[in-house]
Design a protein around this motif. Structure first.
Motif: not given
Lengths: 659, 143, 134, 343, 323
Positions: D88-92
């Motif tokens: 899970i990649l947050f803050g893109v």
């Protein structure tokens, strides 16, 4: 990869005992590039070498790895083998699985693992070996002999006899060295001067030999065949051309100081020759003691000199000359007896060292050859000779045996009885060693014919007791305590390396052992050579020995020199540095670290696009470079590489050894 | 090379200069000294030939300890090789320590051609020190 | 007094070497220790012969010799021995072997009179305890 | 649409890290970088551009593509099939999110890069809208709305005190459904707040340059003397290319160790001299001039030509900020008449 | 600063007009307030663009390597730290002294844009100019004055040579060395050195984990001036291309070793590193060790003598057991 052949040697049982050869051969077969692997009981033997040549032919091998003893032993042997089969000698690599594996690791399994790793490393390096070709170097047909004792004299004469020019450098004002101080020589008792002086004269008269007395080696550069040596001839203050050697000056000189030649038993003048038969027989002024040089008055010698040869203004003279080979024959020093207080040496005048006793025996010595007690000038009746003073002593002396004392003490005993009828020599010894032709018979005469009493019991202490000296010991054989009142004690002190030997070794870049004797290339197989090609050894500078061995070594060294100078050219060492001009930045950081000045700047013309660009690059003089490799690390981009030990090879070795 | 903690056998790579320490190693052999088989020697002409890049590559490929052995200062066959080595490795050793790599893993020793006993003593000492430190993860190439 | 195979470097000799920390084989019988020993005249087996007997395993003769009790461990011989052999330590080891066999201390600090304890030179006391105490 | 107060984000991270490997922007020493979230580490929601763009999650700087072992025969093991851990990649940021679709054109086009595809599929991208522009932002020039991130699975809109999550893909929906415990339902009021925030942010952005018709102009610009003067400052380092979210060039290297080894793929840059070094010694781009020209021409001409006019730049401004010698893409666009802000 | 720019522009224009030089390297302004790239001025007219402002920090000296190849003589403006770069190229024989016409600019410290952005809203900043000891920050809605000392670059806080060490002409009077620089010089190094060994390893591996091997530090460093760097060579492969910790440590250790005794602490590597790695803490550690073992030495001051690792003394102490 290159077609590689691996040959693993048993070395009889030396390797096979702790390395599983079959396992190693099997492992070698699986290594990258290895197309042939085999073993042999004695690879360095003719059969072994034939097996290699045969394998090279039949399997079209391009690289050869021999896993056997140290490369320092047989690298050249196997290089010749490989060359004989048509391969470039530098396509060979040696894995040292004897001295650095089978001999030092007892557990078979780990020793085999390590042997395989070392073989794998050698294979990895061999794969990157390039063909190297030695180039021809000119040889300077002139030899330098350092040290004018019997070793230096004999070497110089033999070299001259082979037709080569020799410069003989001697620190003292005259050649002659230690042997000149002796009276008689064992085992034949012929007079030392009688056999030495003719040779000294022969040296002086030989037009091929030039003597530089009162001179020392200042600096040595270059390499085999092309040494450049600077010699400092100390100012003698006597014009050698004018001086006739009449000796008037030596009579009139007011200064009296201890004579080094006579070990301080008598005095000499400030202007002196060490001994009457000096060659060159021209005096030198000892500037530390001469009144003119110390206090600025006197000049008596100048007044009396009939030939006007005195010249106080003389300066040290530095002379630089090129040589093809160097023989080191700098001799030895008798051991000082500072930490042997138990023998009262220096506390009682009648306690002498063997060399001092030898001077008493000598006709041109302080007592004209008569044995007289320094305390009262009368001949001694009982004399105690104490052996191994400072020798065979692990605690506070030299642990080694000085080799010559047993024989010269027997001589002293015999000569004492001849010179002082009724004198009784007592020799306190640990073991008497007579390892030479007619040596044992000579020793037998000492106690049978001349009545010397040999007591196996090292003297523990010498008690000065008024005029007499009380010697206490035990006769270890009979168990009887021994207490003797003697008139004189002679100490057979040990043989030390010459003071200053270490510094000379550093100048010549040869190595010394723990006692500062110069290291020979191989104790049995190359006794007169050093690891530095072109530098040879003769005499006691390499270790304690007697005159026959010294002369033998001197002649051996002379033959080695003649063999070297006899060549029309020398093959240079091909493992030298090489510049890749594409990578070279031209910052010359290599030049700064090269100890041989073998690197210089070269202007390179290069086409870049349309115009030609000029830039500086480094260039290596293949003749001067000795292949140390310091430049390869100083060169950040790795533009300068060392053939035979290239960056690629060593990196491959590191990666293979860590697998 | 088994790498369990107690059974850990360190791998030590030693760069020995041909004229002195390699001769010392041979002398240790001829006088039948014994030292652990963890040490593997690479012959170089002089300690001045050893490039820090070789040392780093050894650590990368799994060496747990690296030794550079050369002649005693003043005895170098090439006059100044070991002087340069002394400066280079003094700086490299301090840097490795500063970066947190155990200084005992990289050693420099002067061993002459006549010090066979010293050679085996150094090998024993080095193997013991590195065995205590355990396998070297730092600088280790993961492949 | 006969030398036999089992006597030479027997376990007893090894024990002497272990206690004294000296290698008896190092001695090459130069006799310097005997030559300088101040009390040698009252010894039956001279110091260099103590080492010789040990080398040949003749320990029974050694254990019964007077020398063990004469030696005052003044270290004169040790200071001059060219082979670095500490002879007093070897003699002391032999004494210990004997004392251990006989069992029991023959000297205890308690039974020293005050005057002796106060005035006796320290080295003498040490030597005495080395001789008579286990 | 769901929301959460910005003060309770720790719980969100806790919850998200249960769903997969949570990565988000965190300040470490002097820079902000995407790292894996660890217990009570707080995300940095202010920094616009993390030091390295999130491309590293789909196209890592170093990855093993092949392992080989040579006993008697050669065994090959394909490593790419192992890629793709649930992430899970947050803050893109919207610009970086836009860059993903540009890179998809390269690595998901024929032939598909298997490892990239698996990583792309196993990652849920949660974009974070921007409120305040950096002075070097020019995403508008490439029609990227700072408040929106159409390519992302989820958009987190910052309404000042809360984060409002809007699902934009099935993966987004799925994840959002699992977060009920932590997130509250968003009201229509929140929806308006989001729109307002996006509107306000939009106004703050300055359209510095326009790239309209730029690709066509560059068709004839290859031999212009402009490049001769531009390249002189470039020191041929890899900063601009490695930091650029759309740069995707790589090199293959062998790591052999005896009888085994592996082939790795690692980032490479057209700015490096040896990038186009041929075996024979020839280098089609011999001097830095060709390399500098190549980088700009590829982003503003070659890529658009190959991919229907889309420029290989998202206006994130990393190259403008980090280039040591201030040689950036804005300068080239302006030179081609793209200047809008009169500079 | 305007009089300064006036002096710079006139001296450049004069030199170009008289034909003494065919190229002058200086700085010029560009779009953003913090951008002062190096200017390549080839005619008197172009000299007008030359400006020296609080952001003219990039060292133009390394461009001389290429410029000196195709220009007879090149003019270059240098601050204190830049001038030591010239001595660096002279000592490495990459440059001849007569190829360069050096205009010396005593420098009172360059400004750190990060610190300015921290103090003022970035989009509003239009210009930052030097006004004596103060900075005049012009914003889109007004302006403010602040103390220069509070906004200096890290490297300027420890600058011990603000005045050029080599020049043909000094454009204005010398400036005093900031007090307390000596104490600060090795402060960070000592604080890292005091940590336990495992902490140091953790510290450095955390810093280096961000290294992306962009080689900006190598390419900007005047001490890294090789024609072909070993890191770019394939055989032998000194450096693997994988960005794992093993090869990153290999790169950092080898580069620090190559510049040891030659790095003159200009701090550019640390300043431009996109990953923010404290590289000066590594180079300065080596400088400390060289001073400690081989005697105090400052690089870039005396191009005539050999750098410490390019020479030796027989009696050098050793950092290892020499028994």
């Amino acid at each position: 990869m290159r077609r590689t052949g691996v040959f693993i040697c048993w070395c009889g049982s030396n390797i096979a005992a702790t390395v599983d050869i079959d396992l190693a051969v099997a492992a070698a077969k699986k290594m990258p590039g290895v197309v042939f692997a085999d073993q042999n009981k004695y690879t360095c033997s003719e059969i072994g070498q034939e097996m290699i040549r045969e394998a090279i032919r039949t399997h079209r091998l391009e690289r050869v790895v021999v896993a056997a003893c140290s490369p320092r032993m047989h690298e050249n042997t196997f290089r010749k083998t490989v060359a004989a089969a048509g391969l470039n000698p530098y396509f060979l690599e040696i894995a040292n699985i004897r001295e650095q594996c089978s001999w030092v690791h007892k557990d078979k399994e780990t020793a085999t693992d390590k042997a395989i790793a070392l073989i794998r490393t050698a294979v990895a390096k061999a794969a990157r070996n390039e063909a190297l070709f030695a180039s021809e170097l000119p040889i300077e047909r002139r030899a330098l002999v350092i040290g004018g004792g019997i070793a230096g004299i004999q070497a110089a004469l033999d070299i001259a006899e082979n037709g080569f020019v020799v410069d003989l450098v001697e620190k003292e004002p005259s050649i002659g060295g230690r042997m000149a101080q002796l009276d008689k020589t064992f085992p034949t008792l012929d007079c030392s001067a009688c056999i030495l002086t003719p040779k000294m004269v022969e040296v002086a008269q030989s037009e091929k030999i030039t003597i530089f007395s009162y001179a020392e080696v200042e600096k040595v550069e270059g390499y085999v065949g092309n040494f450049t040596v600077t010699v400092r001839s100390r100012a003698r203050s006597v014009d050698m051309g004018k001086c006739t050697g009449c000796g008037d000056c030596m009579l009139k000189c007011p200064v009296k100081v201890d004579s080094e030649f006579d070990l301080g038993l008598i005095k000499r003048r400030a202007i002196y020759t060490p001994f009457p038969q000096a060659v060159p027989n021209k005096p030198a002024i000892d500037r530390e003691n001469c009144r003119w040089f110390t206090a600025g008055k006197c000049r008596v010698c100048e007044k009396v000199c009939p030939a006007g040869a005195i010249d106080y203004s003389q300066e040290d003279e530095l002379r630089t000359e090129k040589y093809g080979a160097i023989v080191v024959a700098t001799g030895f020093d008798p051991k000082k007896l500072d930490n042997y207080g138990e023998y009262a040496y220096g506390k009682h005048p009648d306690v002498l060292t063997s060399l001092e006793f030898e001077r008493l025996l000598n006709a041109s010595g302080p007592t004209g050859g008569k044995i007289l007690r320094p305390s009262n000038g009368r001949p001694p009746k009982n004399v105690a000779f104490i052996q191994c003073v400072g020798s065979r002593d692990k605690a506070k002396g030299n642990p080694y045996c000085a080799k010559v004392c047993c024989m010269y003490t027997a001589k002293h005993a015999i000569l004492l009885c001849e010179k002082v009828p009724g004198a009784r020599p007592f020799v306190f010894y640990i073991d008497v060693r007579t390892p030479g032709k007619d040596y044992e018979e000579f020793y037998n005469r000492a106690y049978e014919e001349f009545g010397a009493t040999y007591i196996k019991g090292n003297v523990s202490k010498v008690f000065p007791d008024g005029e007499k000296l009380l010697v206490r010991s035990v006769d270890a054989l009979s168990g009887a305590l021994v207490e003797l009142e003697v008139d004189m004690v002679v100490l057979a002190n040990s043989v030390d390396a010459r003071a200053g030997a270490k510094e000379l070794a550093q100048k010549l870049s040869i190595t010394t052992n723990a006692y500062n004797f110069f290291n020979e290339a191989h104790p049995k197989l190359r006794p007169v050579e050093t690891h530095t090609a072109g530098i040879f050894l003769a005499g006691t500078c390499q270790g304690p020995k007697d005159i026959p061995e010294t002369v033998a070594q001197a002649s051996a060294a002379a033959v080695k020199v003649a063999a070297l100078l006899g060549k029309d050219s020398l093959l240079s060492n091909p493992t030298v540095a090489e510049v890749n001009e594409k990578l070279c930045t031209g910052d010359m950081s290599c030049l700064a670290v090269c100890p041989y000045g073998a690197i210089s700047e070269k202007m390179l013309e290069e086409r870049r696009g349309r115009e030609t660009v000029r830039r500086k690059v480094a260039e290596v003089n293949m003749a001067l470079c000795q292949g140390c490799g310091a430049c390869t690390v100083a060169c950040r981009p790795g533009a300068i590489n060392l053939k035979g030990f290239t960056n690629e090879q060593i990196m491959a070795e590191v990666e293979a050894i860590c697998l | 090379m088994p790498v369990t903690r107690e059974g850990f056998e360190p791998l030590i790579v030693a760069f020995c200069c041909n004229w002195c320490s390699y001769a010392g190693a041979d002398l240790a052999g001829t006088s039948r000294q014994t030292y652990p088989s963890n040490v593997r020697v690479i012959r170089v002409p002089c300690s001045g030939r050893v490039n820090p890049g070789f040392i780093i590559r050894a650590f990368q490929r799994g060496a747990d300890g690296v030794l550079v052995a050369g002649c005693h200062p003043g005895d170098c066959h090439y006059h100044s090789g070991n002087y340069h080595a002394r400066r280079r490795f003094t700086i490299l050793k301090q840097m490795l320590d500063y970066l947190g790599i155990e200084p005992e893993r990289f050693q420099v020793r002067w061993i002459s051609g006549s010090e066979g006993a010293k050679f085996s003593a150094v090998m024993n000492e080095l193997t013991e020190n590195v065995r205590k430190l355990g396998p070297n993860r730092k600088l280790r190439d993961a492949r | 007094m006969k030398v036999t195979a089992d006597k030479v470097n027997s376990s007893l000799v090894k024990e002497v070497e272990e206690i004294s920390g000296q290698k008896v084989s190092a001695c090459f019988q130069c006799g310097k220790c005997t030559g300088g020993c101040p009390v040698v005249s009252s010894m039956d087996i001279f110091p260099h012969l103590v080492l010789r007997f040990a080398q040949l395993g003749l320990l029974e003769e050694l254990l019964h010799s007077k020398t063990l009790w004469i030696c005052a461990s003044c270290q004169t011989c040790d200071s001059r021995c060219p082979r670095d052999v500490d002879i007093p330590k070897v003699i002391e080891a032999l004494r210990l072997l004997l004392l251990r066999r006989k069992g029991g201390n023959r000297l205890h600090p308690a039974n020293l009179s005050d005057r002796v304890r106060a005035d006796a030179p320290q080295q003498g006391l040490v030597s005495a305890f080395r001789k008579y105490a286990k | 649409m769901k929301k959460i107060a910005k003060t309770k984000l720790q719980e969100l991270w806790q919850r998200l890290s249960a769903e997969g490997a949570l990565h988000l922007p965190v300040r470490s020493d002097r820079v902000v970088e995407f790292v894996r979230w660890q217990e009570d580490v707080s995300a940095d929601l202010d920094a616009l551009n993390a030091f390295l763009p999130p491309k590293k999650y789909f196209y890592p700087q170093t990855e093993t593509v092949l392992k080989y072992q040579f006993e008697d025969t050669l065994q090959l093991t394909d490593v790419s099939s192992l890629a793709g851990e649930k992430t899970i990649l947050f803050g893109v940021r919207p610009c970086d999110a836009a860059a993903f679709s540009l890179m998809d054109k390269v690595y998901l086009g024929e032939p598909v890069d298997e490892a990239y595809r698996r990583r792309r599929e196993s990652t849920v991208v949660i974009a974070l809208g921007c409120l305040e522009p950096e002075e070097t932002c020019f995403c508008l020039a490439f029609d990227i709305d700072p408040g929106k991130a159409p390519g992302a699975d989820l958009l987190a809109a910052d309404t000042g005190t809360e984060l409002v999550f809007i699902a934009q893909s099935s993966k987004g929906e799925e994840l959002l459904a699992k977060l009920n415990g932590v997130l509250q339902e968003a009201t229509s009021g929140d929806e308006n707040k989001v729109k307002d925030a996006q509107e306000r942010a939009r106004e703050k952005y300055v359209t510095r340059v326009s790239v309209h018709g730029l690709a066509e102009k560059l068709d004839t610009f290859f031999d212009s003397v402009y490049w001769d003067r531009l390249y002189r400052r470039c020191i041929a380092c890899g900063t601009c290319t490695y930091l650029c979210p759309t740069c995707h060039c790589f090199d293959l290297q062998e790591y052999a160790a005896g009888r085994s080894g592996e082939r790795i793929r690692c980032w490479d840059a057209c700015m490096f001299p040896d990038f186009t070094q041929m075996a024979g010694g020839h280098n089609p781009r011999p001097t830095q001039k060709e390399r500098v020209r190549q980088r700009f021409m590829h982003k503003l001409n070659y890529f658009p030509r190959q991919h229907g006019g889309e420029y290989a730049c998202v206006g994130c401004g990393r190259c403008v900020r980090q280039c040591p010698v201030h040689l950036d893409i804005l300068e080239v666009i302006r030179e081609m008449g793209g200047a809008v802000d009169g500079r | 600063m305007s009089t300064a720019n006036g002096k710079i522009r006139s001296s450049a224009a004069e030199a170009l007009a008289e034909g003494r030089v065919t190229l002058v390297l200086g700085w010029r302004k560009k779009d953003f307030w913090w951008q002062s790239p190096v200017a390549f001025v080839e005619s008197a007219a172009e000299a007008e663009q030359l400006t020296f402002d609080p952001f003219s920090v990039y060292n133009p000296v390394k461009y001389l390597l290429e410029a000196a190849g195709c220009h007879e003589k090149v003019g270059v403006f240098v601050k204190g730290c830049d001038s030591r770069g010239i001595n660096r190229l002279l000592q490495d024989k990459r440059l001849e002294r007569e190829q360069v016409l050096i205009f010396g600019l005593p420098c009172s410290g360059m400004v750190d844009p990060v610190k300015i952005r921290a103090a003022f809203p970035a989009p509003k900043i239009c210009e930052v100019a030097r006004d004596g000891e103060e900075l005049l920050v012009r914003l889109s809605d007004g302006q403010e004055r602040v103390q220069t000392a509070d906004f200096l670059l890290e490297k300027c806080l420890t600058c011990r040579h603000p005045n050029p060490v080599v020049y043909d002409r000094l454009l204005w009077e010398r400036v005093p060395v900031r007090s307390g620089v000596d104490a600060l010089r090795f402060a960070r190094v000592s604080s890292v050195a005091q940590q336990q060994i495992q902490e140091r390893y953790a510290y450095w591996t955390r810093q280096f984990s961000r290294c992306i091997r962009c080689f900006a530090c190598r390419n900007t460093c005047p001490a890294c001036n090789c024609r072909s760097c070993i890191f770019d060579q394939a055989e032998p492969r000194w450096l693997g291309k994988a960005s794992d910790m093993s090869d990153t440590l290999n790169y950092q250790i080898t580069r620090a070793f190559h510049v040891a005794g030659r790095c003159f602490e200009c701090g550019e590597c640390e300043r431009i590193c996109p990953a923010g790695i404290p590289l000066q803490e590594l180079n300065r550690r080596l400088i400390m060790d060289i001073d400690k073992y081989f005697g105090p030495y400052e690089a870039g001051l005396a191009p005539g003598d050999l750098p410490p690792l390019g020479t030796y003394r027989g009696e050098d102490p050793a950092g290892f057991d020499e028994s």
